[in-house]
Design a protein around this motif. Structure first.
Motif, short mmCIF file in Angstrom:
data_model
loop_
_atom_site.label_atom_id
_atom_site.label_comp_id
_atom_site.label_asym_id
_atom_site.label_seq_id
_atom_site.Cartn_x
_atom_site.Cartn_y
_atom_site.Cartn_z
N GLY A 18 0.79 -1.23 0.00
CA GLY A 18 0.00 0.00 0.00
C GLY A 18 0.82 1.27 0.00
O GLY A 18 0.25 2.37 -0.06
N ARG A 42 -4.08 -1.51 5.44
CA ARG A 42 -5.04 -0.47 5.02
C ARG A 42 -5.60 -0.77 3.62
O ARG A 42 -4.90 -0.61 2.62
CB ARG A 42 -4.35 0.90 5.01
CG ARG A 42 -3.98 1.42 6.41
CD ARG A 42 -3.01 2.56 6.31
NE ARG A 42 -1.77 2.14 5.68
CZ ARG A 42 -0.99 2.91 4.93
NH1 ARG A 42 -1.32 4.16 4.70
NH2 ARG A 42 0.13 2.44 4.40
N LEU A 65 -4.53 -7.56 4.96
CA LEU A 65 -4.24 -8.41 6.12
C LEU A 65 -3.09 -7.82 6.93
O LEU A 65 -2.34 -6.98 6.44
CB LEU A 65 -3.91 -9.84 5.70
CG LEU A 65 -2.77 -10.10 4.72
CD1 LEU A 65 -1.40 -10.03 5.38
CD2 LEU A 65 -2.94 -11.49 4.10
N THR A 68 1.15 -10.02 11.10
CA THR A 68 1.34 -10.63 12.43
C THR A 68 0.23 -11.63 12.75
O THR A 68 0.31 -12.35 13.74
CB THR A 68 1.43 -9.57 13.54
OG1 THR A 68 0.17 -8.92 13.67
CG2 THR A 68 2.52 -8.55 13.25
N VAL A 116 6.50 -8.07 13.12
CA VAL A 116 6.20 -7.62 11.75
C VAL A 116 7.35 -8.00 10.81
O VAL A 116 7.17 -8.72 9.82
CB VAL A 116 5.97 -6.10 11.71
CG1 VAL A 116 5.69 -5.65 10.27
CG2 VAL A 116 4.83 -5.69 12.62
N SER A 145 17.46 -4.71 4.58
CA SER A 145 17.96 -3.34 4.78
C SER A 145 19.48 -3.39 4.92
O SER A 145 20.04 -4.45 5.26
CB SER A 145 17.35 -2.80 6.07
OG SER A 145 17.96 -1.59 6.44
N1 NAP Z 1 12.55 3.65 3.53
C1 NAP Z 1 13.76 3.24 3.82
O1 NAP Z 1 14.69 4.06 3.99
C2 NAP Z 1 14.06 1.77 3.93
C3 NAP Z 1 15.41 1.37 3.94
C4 NAP Z 1 15.73 0.02 4.03
C5 NAP Z 1 14.73 -0.92 4.11
N2 NAP Z 1 13.43 -0.53 4.10
C6 NAP Z 1 12.43 -1.60 4.21
O2 NAP Z 1 11.52 -1.49 3.14
C7 NAP Z 1 10.27 -2.06 3.53
C8 NAP Z 1 9.17 -1.12 3.07
O3 NAP Z 1 9.31 0.12 3.73
P1 NAP Z 1 8.98 1.49 2.99
O4 NAP Z 1 10.21 2.32 3.02
O5 NAP Z 1 8.29 1.21 1.74
O6 NAP Z 1 7.99 2.18 4.06
P2 NAP Z 1 6.39 2.18 4.13
O7 NAP Z 1 5.85 2.97 3.00
O8 NAP Z 1 6.06 2.61 5.52
O9 NAP Z 1 6.00 0.66 3.89
C9 NAP Z 1 5.80 -0.27 4.91
C10 NAP Z 1 4.55 -1.04 4.54
O10 NAP Z 1 4.38 -2.12 5.44
C11 NAP Z 1 3.01 -2.25 5.73
N3 NAP Z 1 2.87 -2.86 7.04
C12 NAP Z 1 3.37 -2.41 8.22
N4 NAP Z 1 3.01 -3.22 9.21
C13 NAP Z 1 2.27 -4.21 8.65
C14 NAP Z 1 1.60 -5.34 9.17
N5 NAP Z 1 1.62 -5.63 10.48
N6 NAP Z 1 0.93 -6.14 8.31
C15 NAP Z 1 0.89 -5.86 6.99
N7 NAP Z 1 1.51 -4.80 6.44
C16 NAP Z 1 2.17 -3.98 7.26
C17 NAP Z 1 2.43 -0.83 5.68
O11 NAP Z 1 1.09 -0.82 5.28
P3 NAP Z 1 -0.14 -0.76 6.34
O12 NAP Z 1 0.17 0.32 7.31
O13 NAP Z 1 -1.33 -0.49 5.46
O14 NAP Z 1 -0.20 -2.11 6.94
C18 NAP Z 1 3.29 -0.19 4.58
O15 NAP Z 1 2.64 -0.25 3.34
C19 NAP Z 1 10.33 -2.28 5.02
O16 NAP Z 1 10.49 -3.66 5.29
C20 NAP Z 1 11.57 -1.51 5.46
O17 NAP Z 1 12.21 -2.11 6.57
C21 NAP Z 1 13.06 0.78 4.02
#
Ligand code: NAP
Length: 278
Positions: A18, A42, A65, A68, A116, A145
């Motif tokens: 999302g 969401r 979904l 967790t 998570v 990461s």
């Molecule tokens: N941004 C960075 O700098 C960065 C760097 C290295 C690695 N990462 C990794 O990249 C991945 C994606 O992060 P992002 O940067 O794209 O940030 P993000 O936009 O916040 O994406 C995280 C996603 O995970 C979902 N999520 C969180 N808890 C969840 C749950 N319990 N069940 C199902 N979905 C869940 C959220 O959607 P809902 O809230 O709708 O559930 C959201 O869409 C993560 O694993 C993060 O550790 C990010």
């Protein structure tokens, strides 16, 4: 695997679809003519992602979904199996960050982040793996990461969850490589997403603001392009980001130097911003 591999018609299930990296991956996979299953908590955010894909409704399925909830994850996988014959590519992008020093951080925070980032993805892998092995084909893509390789200060729960994910994927790869299933671990540095907003603070609250390093990070679309290229090339790992990715090589070749740099960084700031979870 050669560059001639085609993804057309494959079923790709993305958690965290999302927003951010998961959303960018959905858009990139859609260009390859796949069928997509979008998951996250969401439903509205999944609808927005679906609207960006340019696919007709028969090629996109929204399955909201919480990763967790392992029963919900298993049920979703079974439904995809019945509907589309199984998952060809699982992408675990759902994740949350953390803030705070170890001595301040409630045990419940360590557990929540692990639930998570680690157990959520492990549950999804276990849900799809039997049918991938039965068909002797599949890809597992884990969005880890740089923090899966490096002990960034003031991010211990996050760092631990991503190190655990790395270890799990390495062991899994050894088990499944000769049985037709590929495992790709992606280690992004700073990526321009809203990721810091949802980070859990030491006391269990929501961080609720963005961080400068993420704001200056690479675009999620760049991460998505590199993931697809890595997957099609049969890579085991993909590193993508800016200068911070160099920390992975420091950890490997000059661990003493990296330890000193990280300790200096932790010593400078005690406000929860010493590390930026990349
Ligand atoms: N941004 C960075 O700098 C960065 C760097 C290295 C690695 N990462 C990794 O990249 C991945 C994606 O992060 P992002 O940067 O794209 O940030 P993000 O936009 O916040 O994406 C995280 C996603 O995970 C979902 N999520 C969180 N808890 C969840 C749950 N319990 N069940 C199902 N979905 C869940 C959220 O959607 P809902 O809230 O709708 O559930 C959201 O869409 C993560 O694993 C993060 O550790 C990010």
């Amino acid at each position: 695997m050669s560059g001639a591999v085609s993804l057309a018609g494959k079923v790709v299930w993305i958690t965290g679809a999302g927003s951010g990296i998961g959303r960018a991956l959905a858009v990139e996979f859609a260009r390859h003519g796949v069928r997509l299953v979008l998951s996250g908590r969401r439903a509205g955010a999944l609808d927005e992602t679906a609207g960006l894909l340019g696919l007709d409704d028969r090629q996109v399925w929204r399955l909201p979904l919480d990763v967790t909830d392992h029963g919900a994850v298993a049920t979703a996988s079974e439904a995809i199996g019945r509907h589309w014959g199984g998952v060809d590519v699982l992408v675990g992008s759902a994740g949350c960050g953390s803030r705070g020093r170890v001595e301040e951080t409630a045990m419940a925070v360590d557990q929540a982040v692990m639930a998570v980032n680690y157990f959520g993805t492990v549950a999804a892998v276990k849900a799809v793996l039997p049918q991938m092995l039965a068909r002797r084909q599949g890809w597992i893509v884990a969005i880890s990461s740089v923090s899966g390789k490096v002990g960034t200060p003031e991010r211990a729960p996050y760092v631990a969850s991503k190190h655990a994910l790395q270890g799990f994927c390495d062991a899994l790869r050894a088990e499944v490589t000769d049985r037709g299933v590929k495992v790709l671990v992606v280690c992004p540095g700073y990526v321009r997403t809203d990721f810091p907003l949802g980070a859990i603070t030491a006391g269990g609250g929501r961080h609720g603001r963005l961080d400068r390093n993420q704001e200056r990070g690479v675009a999620p679309e760049k991460v998505a392009r590199k993931v697809l290229a890595g997957l099609l090339a049969g890579r085991r790992e993909v590193y993508v980001g800016g200068w911070e990715v160099a920390a992975i090589y420091l950890a490997r070749w000059w661990p003493g130097l990296l330890a000193r740099l990280l300790a200096r960084r932790a010593g400078k700031r005690g406000d929860g911003s010493a590390g930026k979870e990349a």
